[in-house]
Design an enzyme around this catalytic site. Structure first.
Site, PDB file in Angstrom:
ATOM      1  N   TYR A  57       0.851  -1.191   0.000  1.00 43.80           N
ATOM      2  CA  TYR A  57       0.000   0.000   0.000  1.00 43.80           C
ATOM      3  C   TYR A  57       0.889   1.243   0.000  1.00 43.80           C
ATOM      4  O   TYR A  57       1.334   1.723   1.045  1.00 43.80           O
ATOM      5  CB  TYR A  57      -0.928   0.027   1.208  1.00 43.80           C
ATOM      6  CG  TYR A  57      -1.907  -1.128   1.289  1.00 43.80           C
ATOM      7  CD1 TYR A  57      -2.187  -1.925   0.194  1.00 43.80           C
ATOM      8  CD2 TYR A  57      -2.562  -1.427   2.484  1.00 43.80           C
ATOM      9  CE1 TYR A  57      -3.084  -2.983   0.268  1.00 43.80           C
ATOM     10  CE2 TYR A  57      -3.462  -2.482   2.572  1.00 43.80           C
ATOM     11  CZ  TYR A  57      -3.712  -3.259   1.464  1.00 43.80           C
ATOM     12  OH  TYR A  57      -4.592  -4.304   1.550  1.00 43.80           O
ATOM     13  N   GLN A 189      -8.882 -13.015   5.011  1.00 41.90           N
ATOM     14  CA  GLN A 189      -9.388 -11.699   4.615  1.00 41.90           C
ATOM     15  C   GLN A 189      -9.794 -11.747   3.146  1.00 41.90           C
ATOM     16  O   GLN A 189      -8.981 -12.053   2.276  1.00 41.90           O
ATOM     17  CB  GLN A 189      -8.321 -10.625   4.827  1.00 41.90           C
ATOM     18  CG  GLN A 189      -8.835  -9.224   4.542  1.00 41.90           C
ATOM     19  CD  GLN A 189      -7.796  -8.148   4.793  1.00 41.90           C
ATOM     20  OE1 GLN A 189      -7.746  -7.157   4.069  1.00 41.90           O
ATOM     21  NE2 GLN A 189      -6.981  -8.313   5.818  1.00 41.90           N
ATOM     22  N   ARG A 241     -10.892   2.855  -9.638  1.00 38.99           N
ATOM     23  CA  ARG A 241     -12.286   2.431  -9.586  1.00 38.99           C
ATOM     24  C   ARG A 241     -13.072   2.534 -10.899  1.00 38.99           C
ATOM     25  O   ARG A 241     -13.959   1.695 -11.140  1.00 38.99           O
ATOM     26  CB  ARG A 241     -13.007   3.196  -8.462  1.00 38.99           C
ATOM     27  CG  ARG A 241     -12.592   2.717  -7.084  1.00 38.99           C
ATOM     28  CD  ARG A 241     -13.228   3.522  -5.978  1.00 38.99           C
ATOM     29  NE  ARG A 241     -12.676   4.866  -5.906  1.00 38.99           N
ATOM     30  CZ  ARG A 241     -13.039   5.769  -4.995  1.00 38.99           C
ATOM     31  NH1 ARG A 241     -13.962   5.464  -4.102  1.00 38.99           N
ATOM     32  NH2 ARG A 241     -12.482   6.967  -4.980  1.00 38.99           N
ATOM     33  N   GLY A 293     -12.162   1.625   5.151  1.00 37.09           N
ATOM     34  CA  GLY A 293     -11.185   2.684   4.968  1.00 37.09           C
ATOM     35  C   GLY A 293     -11.782   4.049   5.265  1.00 37.09           C
ATOM     36  O   GLY A 293     -13.006   4.227   5.277  1.00 37.09           O
TER      37      GLY A 293
END
Length: 330
Positions: A57, A189, A241, A293
């Site tokens: 990340y 996860q 996205r 988030g």
């Protein structure tokens, strides 16, 4: 907040986990570090004590921000991070090519070799400024490394006291069965939301039977379930996205129709659609903590309220009826 134990451990997690993907900046069109720090501080001040991050990340940036922010507060925090997404090697499976936060091209590979896992853990410990990680997770399976070898690395790290528990991400049942022959797994996860329920058929029953908790990520479907991203929304440059299948015009419209049909529940309870979606996810079988988030403190405060109530059986039934009426093209 009513905390839950990480399965098979004495580690208590908050029902909502702060997901630190977006604050890495990379892949999300940038991020303001000051806002990210305040978001984490707001989370801690309001009972969200579990933080999930990963080296990839922002190529270390997210872990660095988390480490700097929790300095002096380590005893209040459960740190979850990952390994196996390398941008500094060509070993393993090629995953994708992108640009880092400075605009430099990088190629990311999935690699879970034993020595690599141990080295990555040591780097994460330095970035997070701690001497132990509460839950270390395999980020993705790697076809070039037997999962047994990867689990052996986690066992070594556990014996050394560098990690308290082992977990995986994005792991199917067949690999879970093999991994459990080497080490107990606390969690898997995976992506899971109102509109992405694929894990319910095989994975959830297996996890329930074997004492593995589910840590759902993308529970707001990358922001779609907040209702704030309207059709035609303009994203920042570098935001991934627009290319996601849930954001194509048909699926986006179907999700907007869903939100309209359950808006009455949110209105009657005086909650946001995001809070409704998070709470729905919290109540699903095997779920231990929901990753959410937040780029700033305002978003975090909105998310925190999702743990202050429980949707009733009648409300859950109404939502399920609405979900069955959707016609997503995935």
């Amino acid at each position: 907040m009513n905390k839950k134990y990480l399965p098979g451990t004495d580690i208590e997690l908050s029902p909502i986990t702060y997901g630190a993907f977006a604050i890495g900046g990379w892949f999300w069109g940038g991020a303001d570090e000051g806002d990210a720090i305040r978001a984490i501080e707001t989370a801690l001040d309001n009972g969200v004590t579990t933080i999930d991050t990963a080296p990839v990340y922002g190529m270390g940036h997210s872990e660095n921000v988390v480490g700097n922010t929790i300095k002096g507060k380590r005893d209040r925090v459960q740190l979850l991070t990952k390994f196996g997404m390398r941008w500094d090697t060509t070993l393993g499976d090629f995953a994708f090519e992108s640009n880092d936060n400075d605009g430099n091209p990088v190629k990311v590979y999935k690699f879970n070799g034993k020595q690599s896992v141990i080295e990555e853990c040591d780097r994460s410990l330095k970035r997070l400024q701690t001497d132990y990680i509460d839950l270390l997770q395999m980020h993705w399976p790697d076809s070039t490394t037997p999962i047994e070898e990867t689990m052996e690395a986690l066992q070594i790290l556990k014996e050394q006291g560098k990690i308290r528990a082992a977990g995986v991400c994005n792991c199917p049942v067949d690999l879970l069965e093999r991994a459990l022959q080497v080490i107990p797994l606390a969690t898997n996860q995976v992506g899971y939301s109102m509109v992405n329920k694929g894990i319910e058929k095989e994975l959830v029953p297996f996890c329930l039977e074997n004492g593995i908790g589910i840590l759902p990520h993308t529970s707001l479907q990358k922001g779609l379930l907040t209702g704030k991203i309207k059709i035609g929304h303009k994203f920042n440059e570098g935001d991934h996205r627009p290319n996601n299948i849930y954001f194509n015009q048909h699926n986006h419209q179907e999700i907007m129709n869903l939100l309209q049909s359950i808006q009455l529940i949110a209105s009657e309870r005086n909650i946001s659609l995001a809070q409704l979606a998070i709470n729905w996810t919290m109540q699903q079988p095997a779920v231990t903590s929901v990753l959410v988030g937040a780029r700033n403190s305002e978003q975090m405060l909105d998310n925190v309220k999702a743990a202050s109530f429980l949707l009733s059986p009648e409300e859950l039934s109404t939502i399920d009826v609405a979900l069955r009426q959707m016609d997503l093209k995935l």
